[in-house]
Design a protein around this motif. Sequence first.
Motif, PDB file in Angstrom:
ATOM      1  N   SER A 177       0.812  -1.217   0.000  1.00 12.21           N
ATOM      2  CA  SER A 177       0.000   0.000   0.000  1.00 12.21           C
ATOM      3  C   SER A 177       0.845   1.266   0.000  1.00 12.21           C
ATOM      4  CB  SER A 177      -0.939   0.011   1.214  1.00 12.21           C
ATOM      5  OG  SER A 177      -0.200   0.034   2.423  1.00 12.21           O
ATOM      6  N   ARG A 178       2.029   1.219   0.639  1.00 13.44           N
ATOM      7  CA  ARG A 178       2.827   2.429   0.792  1.00 13.44           C
ATOM      8  C   ARG A 178       3.981   2.533  -0.207  1.00 13.44           C
ATOM      9  NH1 ARG A 178       2.437   4.933   6.040  1.00 13.44           N
ATOM     10  NH2 ARG A 178       0.909   3.885   7.363  1.00 13.44           N
ATOM     11  N   TYR A 179       4.647   1.419  -0.446  1.00 10.78           N
ATOM     12  CA  TYR A 179       5.860   1.462  -1.270  1.00 10.78           C
ATOM     13  C   TYR A 179       5.884   0.275  -2.235  1.00 10.78           C
ATOM     14  CZ  TYR A 179       7.091   4.394   2.742  1.00 10.78           C
ATOM     15  OH  TYR A 179       7.094   5.338   3.733  1.00 10.78           O
ATOM     16  N   PRO A 180       4.954   0.215  -3.177  1.00 10.87           N
ATOM     17  CA  PRO A 180       4.877  -0.941  -4.089  1.00 10.87           C
ATOM     18  C   PRO A 180       6.067  -1.047  -5.037  1.00 10.87           C
ATOM     19  CG  PRO A 180       3.373   0.797  -4.788  1.00 10.87           C
ATOM     20  CD  PRO A 180       3.890   1.205  -3.442  1.00 10.87           C
ATOM     21  N   GLU A 181       6.871   0.021  -5.124  1.00 14.41           N
ATOM     22  CA  GLU A 181       8.017  -0.017  -6.038  1.00 14.41           C
ATOM     23  C   GLU A 181       9.054  -1.061  -5.636  1.00 14.41           C
ATOM     24  OE1 GLU A 181       8.735   3.668  -3.332  1.00 14.41           O
ATOM     25  OE2 GLU A 181       7.053   2.531  -4.176  1.00 14.41           O
ATOM     26  N   TYR A 182       8.967  -1.559  -4.400  1.00 17.11           N
ATOM     27  CA  TYR A 182       9.902  -2.600  -3.959  1.00 17.11           C
ATOM     28  C   TYR A 182       9.346  -4.008  -4.200  1.00 17.11           C
ATOM     29  CZ  TYR A 182      11.966   1.488  -1.852  1.00 17.11           C
ATOM     30  OH  TYR A 182      12.521   2.728  -1.663  1.00 17.11           O
ATOM     31  N   LEU A 183       8.197  -4.045  -4.846  1.00 17.69           N
ATOM     32  CA  LEU A 183       7.608  -5.314  -5.304  1.00 17.69           C
ATOM     33  C   LEU A 183       7.374  -5.163  -6.807  1.00 17.69           C
ATOM     34  CD1 LEU A 183       5.005  -5.737  -2.426  1.00 17.69           C
ATOM     35  CD2 LEU A 183       7.046  -7.147  -2.748  1.00 17.69           C
ATOM     36  N   PRO A 184       8.428  -5.114  -7.594  1.00 16.89           N
ATOM     37  CA  PRO A 184       8.294  -4.782  -9.011  1.00 16.89           C
ATOM     38  C   PRO A 184       7.497  -5.812  -9.790  1.00 16.89           C
ATOM     39  CG  PRO A 184      10.502  -5.587  -8.529  1.00 16.89           C
ATOM     40  CD  PRO A 184       9.821  -5.411  -7.211  1.00 16.89           C
ATOM     41  N   ASN A 185       6.922  -5.327 -10.863  1.00 20.14           N
ATOM     42  CA  ASN A 185       6.123  -6.153 -11.757  1.00 20.14           C
ATOM     43  C   ASN A 185       7.001  -7.232 -12.393  1.00 20.14           C
ATOM     44  OD1 ASN A 185       4.442  -7.215 -13.710  1.00 20.14           O
ATOM     45  ND2 ASN A 185       3.648  -5.226 -14.356  1.00 20.14           N
ATOM     46  N   PRO A 186       6.715  -8.507 -12.163  1.00 23.19           N
ATOM     47  CA  PRO A 186       7.550  -9.561 -12.755  1.00 23.19           C
ATOM     48  C   PRO A 186       7.309  -9.753 -14.244  1.00 23.19           C
ATOM     49  CG  PRO A 186       5.725 -10.534 -11.561  1.00 23.19           C
ATOM     50  CD  PRO A 186       5.655  -9.042 -11.308  1.00 23.19           C
ATOM     51  N   PHE A 187       6.252  -9.141 -14.757  1.00 24.99           N
ATOM     52  CA  PHE A 187       5.934  -9.267 -16.177  1.00 24.99           C
ATOM     53  C   PHE A 187       5.770  -7.880 -16.776  1.00 24.99           C
ATOM     54  CE2 PHE A 187       4.319 -13.112 -14.171  1.00 24.99           C
ATOM     55  CZ  PHE A 187       4.882 -14.090 -14.966  1.00 24.99           C
ATOM     56  N   GLU A 188       6.170  -7.735 -17.988  1.00 23.03           N
ATOM     57  CA  GLU A 188       6.007  -6.469 -18.690  1.00 23.03           C
ATOM     58  C   GLU A 188       4.761  -6.531 -19.557  1.00 23.03           C
ATOM     59  OE1 GLU A 188       7.707  -3.798 -18.201  1.00 23.03           O
ATOM     60  OE2 GLU A 188       9.154  -4.720 -16.845  1.00 23.03           O
ATOM     61  N   GLY A 189       4.126  -5.383 -19.736  1.00 24.38           N
ATOM     62  CA  GLY A 189       2.985  -5.315 -20.635  1.00 24.38           C
ATOM     63  C   GLY A 189       1.663  -5.500 -19.914  1.00 24.38           C
ATOM     64  N   PRO A 190       0.609  -4.916 -20.446  1.00 21.75           N
ATOM     65  CA  PRO A 190      -0.719  -5.006 -19.843  1.00 21.75           C
ATOM     66  C   PRO A 190      -1.400  -6.329 -20.155  1.00 21.75           C
ATOM     67  CG  PRO A 190      -0.829  -3.720 -21.851  1.00 21.75           C
ATOM     68  CD  PRO A 190       0.619  -4.081 -21.659  1.00 21.75           C
ATOM     69  N   GLY A 191      -2.483  -6.563 -19.446  1.00 22.31           N
ATOM     70  CA  GLY A 191      -3.329  -7.701 -19.765  1.00 22.31           C
ATOM     71  C   GLY A 191      -2.886  -9.025 -19.202  1.00 22.31           C
TER      72      GLY A 191
END
Length: 259
Positions: A177-191
């Motif tokens: 909730s506060r710092y999601p940048e430290y849980l980066p998206n493991p996949f690129e692209g939408p959908g």
Amino acid sequence: MTYALFQMWSDFRQSLIRGHLFYVEQARKRLLSQFDNNEADADQAAEEWLEESGRYFDPDRHDEGSFYEAANDVRIEFYGLLSDMRENTRLSVVAGMFHEWDKQLRGWLAREIKHWHHGDIAAAKMWSVNFDQIAELLEYLGWPVRTTDYFCKLDACRRVVNVYKHGKGDSLDDLKSRYPEYLPNPFEGPGRALSNLQYRDHTHLKVSDDQLQAFSDAIVSFWQNVPESIYDTQVVEVPDWFGKAIRKDQADRKQGGKK
């Protein structure tokens, strides 16, 4: 007359900063630098596998291509394991860095309290209260530390360290909730369903080199900004938990004096 309740001597301040910078520098040099050549190390692991397995190669029974394919699998696995080790090592460096800062801060507060207050309860509280309560005390002492950018970084660092230590739980929810940048998206692209933050957990925790440096800079900024002196005339009131500890020490001393 006024009395200094807390003092940060210049030499002590500089020693704290030097010790911290030494830790970060040596961690980069002696630990993190070992992962600078992961691809080359993975290639070497594959070559060593081929050399070892080649002794058992029989052209009449074995397919040469399958050996090279297996070696490539070894390379991929080795690279993945090294990458995971690199991320864990960086997180360990961050955890060590934060815990050392936290202990130094609590230790300084406890020692300063003992200079002007009789009793052990109030000083001992510095080691038992949580991070937010320490920040609360600093603000009651006239230092609006929670409004600073560097303290926000320290708060993020604390939550990262808690997730690294505990995995799933309240700390993970707070980090999301506060710092999601430290849980980066493991996949690129939408959908892609797994790219949604709600599906990420402690296994996605990651700190980049730049983020590690930002945490380090925050610790340096914190020590640089500790007030040189905090006087009794600056303190109008204190947090309830600290006031209770002070009064308990006073009551115990008074009771001891009656015996």
